[in-house]
Design an enzyme around this catalytic site. Structure first.
Site, short mmCIF file in Angstrom:
data_model
loop_
_atom_site.label_atom_id
_atom_site.label_comp_id
_atom_site.label_asym_id
_atom_site.label_seq_id
_atom_site.Cartn_x
_atom_site.Cartn_y
_atom_site.Cartn_z
N HIS A 11 -11.94 1.75 -0.55
CA HIS A 11 -11.34 1.05 -1.70
C HIS A 11 -12.46 0.37 -2.50
O HIS A 11 -12.95 -0.68 -2.11
CB HIS A 11 -10.34 0.01 -1.18
CG HIS A 11 -9.56 -0.69 -2.25
ND1 HIS A 11 -8.20 -0.91 -2.15
CD2 HIS A 11 -9.93 -1.23 -3.44
CE1 HIS A 11 -7.79 -1.56 -3.23
NE2 HIS A 11 -8.82 -1.78 -4.02
N HIS A 13 -13.96 -0.55 -6.65
CA HIS A 13 -13.82 -0.55 -8.11
C HIS A 13 -15.21 -0.34 -8.68
O HIS A 13 -16.05 -1.24 -8.60
CB HIS A 13 -13.21 -1.87 -8.59
CG HIS A 13 -11.83 -2.10 -8.04
ND1 HIS A 13 -10.71 -1.59 -8.66
CD2 HIS A 13 -11.41 -2.69 -6.92
CE1 HIS A 13 -9.64 -1.91 -7.94
NE2 HIS A 13 -10.03 -2.57 -6.87
N LYS A 93 -2.60 5.94 -6.50
CA LYS A 93 -2.61 4.49 -6.27
C LYS A 93 -1.54 3.82 -7.11
O LYS A 93 -1.54 3.96 -8.34
CB LYS A 93 -3.99 3.92 -6.65
CG LYS A 93 -4.09 2.40 -6.62
CD LYS A 93 -4.18 1.85 -5.21
CE LYS A 93 -4.12 0.33 -5.17
NZ LYS A 93 -5.37 -0.30 -5.56
N HIS A 130 -1.07 -1.14 -3.86
CA HIS A 130 -1.36 -2.58 -3.94
C HIS A 130 -0.06 -3.26 -3.55
O HIS A 130 0.87 -3.37 -4.35
CB HIS A 130 -1.79 -2.95 -5.37
CG HIS A 130 -2.15 -4.39 -5.52
ND1 HIS A 130 -3.44 -4.82 -5.75
CD2 HIS A 130 -1.40 -5.52 -5.45
CE1 HIS A 130 -3.47 -6.14 -5.81
NE2 HIS A 130 -2.23 -6.59 -5.64
N HIS A 164 -5.84 -3.45 1.16
CA HIS A 164 -6.31 -4.84 1.34
C HIS A 164 -5.25 -5.77 1.94
O HIS A 164 -4.75 -6.68 1.29
CB HIS A 164 -6.88 -5.43 0.04
CG HIS A 164 -6.13 -5.09 -1.23
ND1 HIS A 164 -4.79 -5.29 -1.39
CD2 HIS A 164 -6.56 -4.56 -2.40
CE1 HIS A 164 -4.43 -4.90 -2.60
NE2 HIS A 164 -5.47 -4.45 -3.23
N ASP A 235 -12.74 -3.23 -1.36
CA ASP A 235 -12.17 -3.78 -2.60
C ASP A 235 -13.25 -4.48 -3.40
O ASP A 235 -12.99 -5.48 -4.08
CB ASP A 235 -10.99 -4.71 -2.31
CG ASP A 235 -10.16 -5.00 -3.55
OD1 ASP A 235 -10.29 -4.26 -4.54
OD2 ASP A 235 -9.38 -5.98 -3.53
C1 NCD Z 1 -9.42 -5.83 -8.45
C2 NCD Z 1 -10.15 -5.54 -9.77
O1 NCD Z 1 -10.79 -6.46 -10.30
O2 NCD Z 1 -10.11 -4.40 -10.23
N1 NCD Z 1 -9.37 -7.25 -8.24
C3 NCD Z 1 -9.20 -7.89 -7.07
O3 NCD Z 1 -9.07 -9.12 -7.08
N2 NCD Z 1 -9.15 -7.25 -5.92
C4 NCD Z 1 -8.09 -5.19 -8.47
C5 NCD Z 1 -7.37 -5.18 -7.13
O4 NCD Z 1 -7.70 -4.43 -6.23
O5 NCD Z 1 -6.43 -5.97 -6.97
ZN ZN Z 2 -8.80 -3.18 -5.45
#
Ligand code: NCD
Ligand code: ZN
Length: 330
Positions: A11, A13, A93, A130, A164, A235
């Site tokens: 996971h 970003h 997702k 999520h 998460h 995450d």
């Molecule tokens: C994530 C993001 O900034 O893309 N933020 C987070 O707090 N984890 C999105 C997510 O996974 O909820």
């Molecule tokens: Zn995330």
């Protein structure tokens, strides 16, 4: 010394543009593969976008042995659309709308997701979710669990990965539901809400889902150390420092640069270093039937200090010492 075989981060970003170029090499250096989340400013909702996002990621990580595992942002899909995109994605997702960064176009009425979930079950496309529903912020994950359980009952062959995890109740659900799995982040193994808000407010520890109570963190720790149905998903979610140190602080913790060293510290403290391979690779590979590229990541027991800034971003554990360092990847 510790050698990890083909670690995967389930996971991440990776963002776009300059932020992608800045952050993706940290994941690509330490991991053989990672699941790229689709919540871009314009979410990744079709095959063409999946392929073009994959190309941008590959360009940003040139020179590393690294496979981006792509995901599609959930919307109502037809069978034809899902069939066409299936070879290019690991899963779809689902974001309930408004729960986190760039989730405004997520699902507003969770029941209305069911026709698409039926198609995903039929085509054997995993659902990554999520898992938060509308309600008081500390209860949002708990409020989602009955929905997850209902979907598991209605679609018994659908693989569901709760992303998460933050609560003890969610861990217990994994034991009751056959094809349900979960990712756990590094920061949810280490933090409670006290760390975020109990003293001076710490914007760099603010993320969704918010860190919960000590008993929740303890259950997550036990699961990470021993549960065969959980695996690592950092995450890692970078935001520029001005978006974090601001009124309306953005949610997300940039943990990619410290993920493996900090996990090694944590597993060592719990006398479970031999379990780390399962958590960072084998359990995810088993759940998804994954075959990540072969990559040996060597960590050495050597203290280093996490930088206070990486470009425009403050990393998790900035300024803190860690006892393990990634030495080489081959
Ligand atoms: C994530 C993001 O900034 O893309 N933020 C987070 O707090 N984890 C999105 C997510 O996974 O909820
Ligand atoms: Zn995330």
């Amino acid at each position: 010394m510790l050698i990890l075989h083909s670690p995967v981060d389930m996971h991440v970003h990776l963002r776009q543009g300059p932020m992608l170029s800045l952050v993706a090499p940290y994941t690509a250096r330490d991991f053989a593969a990672a699941v790229a989340m689709p919540n871009l400013t314009t979410p990744v909702t079709d095959a063409e976008q999946v392929l073009s996002y994959r190309e941008s990621i590959l360009a940003a990580v040139a020179g590393h042995v690294f496979e981006p595992l792509m995901t599609l942002f959930f919307r109502p899909f037809s069978r034809q659309e899902l069939q066409a995109v299936k070879p290019h994605i690991l899963g779809v997702k689902l974001y309930p709308s408004g729960m986190t960064t760039h989730s405004e176009t997520g699902v507003a009425e969770l029941d209305q997701a069911e026709p698409t979930l039926a198609l995903m079950e039929e085509l054997d496309i995993p659902l990554l979710v999520h898992g938060e529903a509308c309600g008081f912020v500390m209860d949002r994950e708990a409020l989602f669990l009955p929905v997850a359980e209902r979907w598991a009952r209605n679609f018994p062959r659908l693989r569901i990965v709760l992303e998460h995890l933050t609560t003890r109740q969610a861990v217990t659900l994994l034991d009751r539901v056959d094809r349900m799995y979960a990712t756990i982040t590094l920061h949810h193994l280490l933090l409670t809400l006290d760390d975020v808000l109990g003293g001076l407010m710490q914007p760099h520890l603010f993320c969704k889902p918010i860190a919960k109570r000590p008993e929740d963190r303890d259950a997550l720790q036990q699961a990470a150390l021993a549960h065969p149905k959980v695996f690592f998903g950092s995450d890692t979610a970078p935001h520029p420092v001005e978006a974090k140190e601001a009124p309306g602080c953005a949610a997300g913790i940039f943990s990619a640069p410290v993920a493996l060293p900090a996990l090694a510290d944590f597993f060592e403290q719990h006398k479970a270093l031999d379990r780390l391979q399962g958590f960072v690779s084998d359990q995810a590979c088993a759940a998804y039937g994954l075959r990540p590229p072969r990559k040996e990541v060597r960590l050495v027991r050597e203290t280093w200090t996490v930088p206070r800034r990486i470009g425009t971003v403050v990393p998790y554990l900035a300024g803190k010492p860690l006892n393990w360092r990634v030495d080489a990847c081959t």
